[in-house]
Design a protein around this motif. Structure first.
Motif: not given
Ligand SMILES: Cc1cc2nc3c(=O)[nH]c(=O)nc-3n(C[C@H](O)[C@H](O)[C@H](O)COP(=O)(O)OP(=O)(O)OC[C@H]3O[C@@H](n4cnc5c(N)ncnc54)[C@H](O)[C@@H]3O)c2cc1C
Length: 462
Positions: A337-339, A406-411
């Motif tokens: 998640x951090x990456x 960003x939200x997509x990357x963290x889905x």
């Protein structure tokens, strides 16, 4: 012609006449000089299409406005400073900014806070007695608007939601009747007002419990954005072990290039952490020691803090500012998640966003409060906030795109829920509540305000 037709067909003058006869506060209607300034919210990009503005002097004015609105068949939208704006089409905008009284009862550890009091009005008085209100990052939002939405405070990990520190609300209901709402007098309404937003009654004052803050330590550390990975690693490690008295936030931040921003921050792409610790400076400093192992810090404002100075930690703008916010609750902040966060927020700068923020939640926020309000509790350990300051429609689109990517990357790490006070402009209340809570709020709205007189920025039926 009914009164309702008369007013909704543009009868602002007649409505203004009725209001002026009924209230002590200033009344402005469409066409009056000063009307546009009076109806403008904190975010100047949002157009509030109201018929009239009333600047209430007291609770009697609030009741009188509601009675006039009911007869006229129009809505009333209570608003302190407009940090949570909405169109409020055809409603009366009820400004509470003249009702700013704060009375602290140090012996009882409580405060009576009028509807328009900002946290900046409450904190200096509470701080003199070694007490604090449950303020968040901004000193200029109203304590009432913040608390009605739950209110995520610097001290949420230690003491829970601001809403659960309320003992009583003084209200005007949708019929214009005045009353005092407590857990004993009206459990359903008392529950809804603690986190369900401003849809259920017009609050004229709240009696809140203040919390002990005999010693406070905090501030901000700033590094260039090139240190983002190291700082985020330290942030995850510090927050994994943090006691409930410590709250630490993380930002990837693009400082604006304006002359008002001091060097060396002006125009800087930075990574920052902000902390508030309910305790002595030595202990607070020790808990944050890992950040000192990240070299290259260019600013460190940490030190003993007065309660009244809480708002200086993040130094958020206090003047009206256009802003586009999107928030997500994160279920984890592990290596992946951090990456994903760093990869999607960069490279180098978060622009066109102004910042990407992480707030550490947990502690008392994650535990169900005894007889708690509609805010419930939050199991997710971190809150992600992404904010941009748009100056044009093109910038608005670019900011929304960046937020979405960003939200997509963290889905895989988001729950889909958002805290009520972090709903963006136009977002529905449904995103803030589990289904059963939303259903109960909706039933209560239909029951207490069947004609829809009270108009909230995030309506539960919307
Ligand atoms: C710079 C900034 C920092 C923030 N930081 C935090 C934070 O740290 N934690 C957090 O939880 N939130 C935070 N917020 C969100 C903030 O708490 C909400 O926007 C809150 O609604 C602001 O309250 P207000 O009364 O100032 O806004 P307003 O726009 O005046 O009011 C918002 C809504 O609250 C309701 N309301 C307000 N007053 C009354 C009343 N007297 N009776 C009935 N309903 C009423 C209405 O539904 C109204 O539409 C922040 C917002 C900004 C702009």
């Amino acid at each position: 012609m009914s009164d309702m037709r008369k007013h909704t067909d543009g009868g602002a003058t007649a409505l203004g006449h009725d209001l002026r006869r009924s209230v002590r506060g200033r009344v402005l209607v469409r066409g009056d000089e000063g009307f546009d300034a009076a109806r403008a919210p904190w975010d100047p990009a949002v157009e509030q299409n109201v018929l009239a503005v009333v600047e209430a002097e007291d609770a009697a004015d609030v009741a009188a406005v509601t009675a006039v609105a009911r007869l006229a068949g129009v809505g009333v939208a209570a608003q302190a400073y407009g940090h949570g704006p909405a169109a409020f089409e055809g409603a009366i905008l009820l400004r509470t900014g003249r009702m700013r009284g704060v009375q602290v009862d140090a012996g009882a550890g409580t405060a009576l806070v009028e509807a328009g009091a900002r946290w900046a009005d409450v904190l200096p008085v509470a701080g003199k007695h070694g007490l604090t209100g449950m303020a968040g990052s901004s000193p200029v939002v109203s304590a009432t608007g913040f608390t009605l939405g739950g209110g995520l405070s610097w001290f949420g990990r230690a003491y829970g939601f601001a809403a659960d520190a309320v003992r009583a609300f003084e209200v005007v209901d949708a019929d214009g009747g005045r009353g005092r709402v407590t857990a004993a007098s009206d459990p359903d309404l008392f529950w809804a007002l603690r986190g369900g937003g401003g849809d259920f009654a017009l609050v004229t004052a709240m009696e809140i419990d203040l919390r002990p803050a005999p010693s406070l330590y905090g501030g901000r550390l700033v590094w260039p954005a090139s240190c983002a990975r190291e700082v985020l690693d330290a942030y995850r490690s510090v927050t994994a072990k943090a006691p409930d008295e410590l709250s630490v936030w993380f930002h990837l931040l693009q400082f604006p290039p304006f002359p008002g921003v001091p060097e060396p921050l002006r125009g800087l792409s930075a990574v920052t952490v902000e902390a508030a610790f309910l305790g002595e400076p030595e202990e607070g400093r020790a808990l944050l020691r890992e950040f000192e192992t990240v070299s290259g810090a260019i600013l460190d404002t940490r030190g003993r803090l007065e309660v009244a100075d809480l708002g200086t930690i993040c130094a958020e703008p206090t003047d009206p500012t256009p802003s586009l916010l999107r928030a997500e609750l994160l279920t984890a902040l592990d290596d992946d998640a951090a990456a994903a966060l760093l990869a999607s927020s960069g490279p180098g700068t978060v622009a066109p966003l102004a910042y990407v923020q992480l707030r550490h939640l947990g502690g008392a926020l994650a535990r169900p409060a005894e007889n708690g309000g509609a805010c419930g509790h939050i199991e997710e350990p971190y809150l992600l906030g992404m904010l941009g300051v748009p100056g044009s429609p093109e910038e608005t689109a670019a900011i929304a795109d960046r937020q979405a990517s960003i939200a997509r990357a963290l889905t895989p790490y988001t729950s889909g829920r958002k805290p009520f006070t972090f709903l963006g402009h136009g977002e529905g209340a449904a995103a803030a509540f589990p289904g059963d809570v939303l259903a109960r709020l909706r039933d209560l709205k239909r029951d207490r305000d069947p004609m829809g007189v009270i108009r909230a920025n995030h309506p539960v039926l919307g």
